[in-house]
Design an enzyme around this catalytic site. Sequence first.
Site, mmCIF file in Angstrom:
data_model
loop_
_atom_site.group_PDB
_atom_site.id
_atom_site.type_symbol
_atom_site.label_atom_id
_atom_site.label_comp_id
_atom_site.label_asym_id
_atom_site.label_seq_id
_atom_site.Cartn_x
_atom_site.Cartn_y
_atom_site.Cartn_z
ATOM 1 N N SER A 236 72.234 118.866 164.457
ATOM 2 C CA SER A 236 71.912 117.482 164.126
ATOM 3 C C SER A 236 70.428 117.208 164.383
ATOM 4 O O SER A 236 69.572 117.890 163.830
ATOM 5 C CB SER A 236 72.825 116.556 164.932
ATOM 6 O OG SER A 236 72.751 115.229 164.477
ATOM 7 N N ASP A 459 79.226 116.286 155.155
ATOM 8 C CA ASP A 459 78.739 115.731 156.415
ATOM 9 C C ASP A 459 78.044 114.407 156.125
ATOM 10 O O ASP A 459 77.147 114.328 155.288
ATOM 11 C CB ASP A 459 77.769 116.732 157.054
ATOM 12 C CG ASP A 459 77.236 116.299 158.405
ATOM 13 O OD1 ASP A 459 77.578 115.197 158.875
ATOM 14 O OD2 ASP A 459 76.476 117.078 159.001
ATOM 15 N N HIS A 488 80.667 117.352 161.518
ATOM 16 C CA HIS A 488 79.250 117.392 161.883
ATOM 17 C C HIS A 488 79.053 118.431 162.980
ATOM 18 O O HIS A 488 79.507 118.262 164.102
ATOM 19 C CB HIS A 488 78.834 116.005 162.371
ATOM 20 C CG HIS A 488 77.376 115.887 162.683
ATOM 21 N ND1 HIS A 488 76.391 116.142 161.756
ATOM 22 C CD2 HIS A 488 76.733 115.533 163.820
ATOM 23 C CE1 HIS A 488 75.208 115.941 162.308
ATOM 24 N NE2 HIS A 488 75.391 115.572 163.565
#
Length: 543
Positions: A236, A459, A488
Amino acid sequence: MRAPALYSAAGSLLLTTLAAAPAAPADGAPAMPVAAELRGTAVAAARAEAEGIAFGKCTAEPEMPDHVQCGTVSVPLDYARPHGKQIKLTVSRMRATHKDPSNSKRRVPRQGALVYNPGGPGATGMYFPLVGVLPEWKRIAAAYDLIGYAPRGVGRSAPLSCKDPKQFLQAPSQAPTHPSESYKRERIAQAKAYARGCAQRAGGSLRHYTSLNNARDLDVLRAALGEHRLTFMGASYGTYFGALYATLFPSHVRRMVFDSAVNPDPEQIWYRNNLHQSAAFEGRWEDIREWIARHDDVYGLGDTAQEVLRSYEKARARLAVKPAGGKVGPAQLQGAFLSAGYYDDYWPQRAYALSAYLKGDPKPLIEQAGPHPQGAAEAENTHAVYTAVECNDAPWPTDWSVWDRDNTRLARIAPFETWDNVWMNLPCAYWPAPRQQPLDVRTGRGELPPTLILAAERDAATPYDGALELHRRLSGSVLVTERGSGTHGIAGGPNPCVNGHVEAYLLRGDLPTRRASCAPRPEPSPKSAADVKKVPAAAMPPR
């Protein structure tokens, strides 16, 4: 970026018109890292290499097992002044096991340290080494010391706070998808107060919580670990400052895995990325509802996505009038299902809680969505670091009318997360510290060793176009796509195809010759009252 897709063509086209140009950077904000900061990083790295890290028992980390050790590394608060104020980052380590899980008699040679960041901004990686005991990680744990750490501002690493934690978790609360003008004024006042609180509590240090400094800190950590070249996995937001690192220090890179990539285009950091994220979550919210509808025999919430939405809205309306347990209102319900948008493992529990609530049993919903006061300080710290980094990193619109126009239009086609995302980021409109201009992430041919990018096609936290953009910008990178999935963060999960690519790269340096794809992971199995497990409250997910 409410950092953990594909969305409709209409939504994509609309966003190209919605994203107004952000405000100009504040006077004096550097457009590029200055030479003094680059020299300062070299000074700090040399000092850290000489000092190393004194690892010992993790006395300050609750429930950390004995096989994990902890220590600290000092980094400059301001890299332009490397001999000035220092802050300490906490670091955790599990030594390489050298045990081959497929052959107990074979000793696996150590390849170095694997440093991991889970995202945020504001998430801690201190517990990352614990994954070494999981089957999906044992081969990697045999060859690498697993290294976690808390970035600057997080946990005990020069912790940042912008508000009294006791006042942070306000519940129950509303979450209107089409807010009134009076509600907007209320939230604007809260955003201004939060920005002032950050400045009052952090003082002159506030400007130094940035992605560029996170990348510089990573180089100092590399040196302190005794690694001449860095092996890193970022998820991320960790992919963004990992990409900054690759741009700033390409010769210091050994191997890098970018899992669920943030779009690094300077024009997207961070205002436009948040608009794209809100649009993508609408598609992910529909994925959840379609799954629930396929299991109507278990949950009884409707056998179409639209009927499930009506059940959800029915619950929202009831909670607006009478919060469940006096704790769970519409905002808490939305937060619970937002976390399910990040991780599909949550789908069965969330569906069960919604079903039980509508049938007269609010306990599962209170358990899953209610605030946990014991976690208030950690949640406020996470939010403070998230806000400081994103607000410092880039210009943001300073005119409320821009936010209002863009998100009013977006909410017409993507109401699920749009306004919640606005309130999350609105302090950046009134930010008191100087703004930076984002670095242009880019490496030339042969400048950077080959790197691996992982992305789930649906995602929503980091939409798929971000992985495509990072792939274009990092020469020699290879993209592996998990088709049709939206969880994710996909490394080390249940997909053996994804894990095979990660292992081949980290253990042997092998990458596909071109883009590769993996079939989607299995969908979660529905759970009823007989087998549903309690899950933590819907805390703010990594971004």
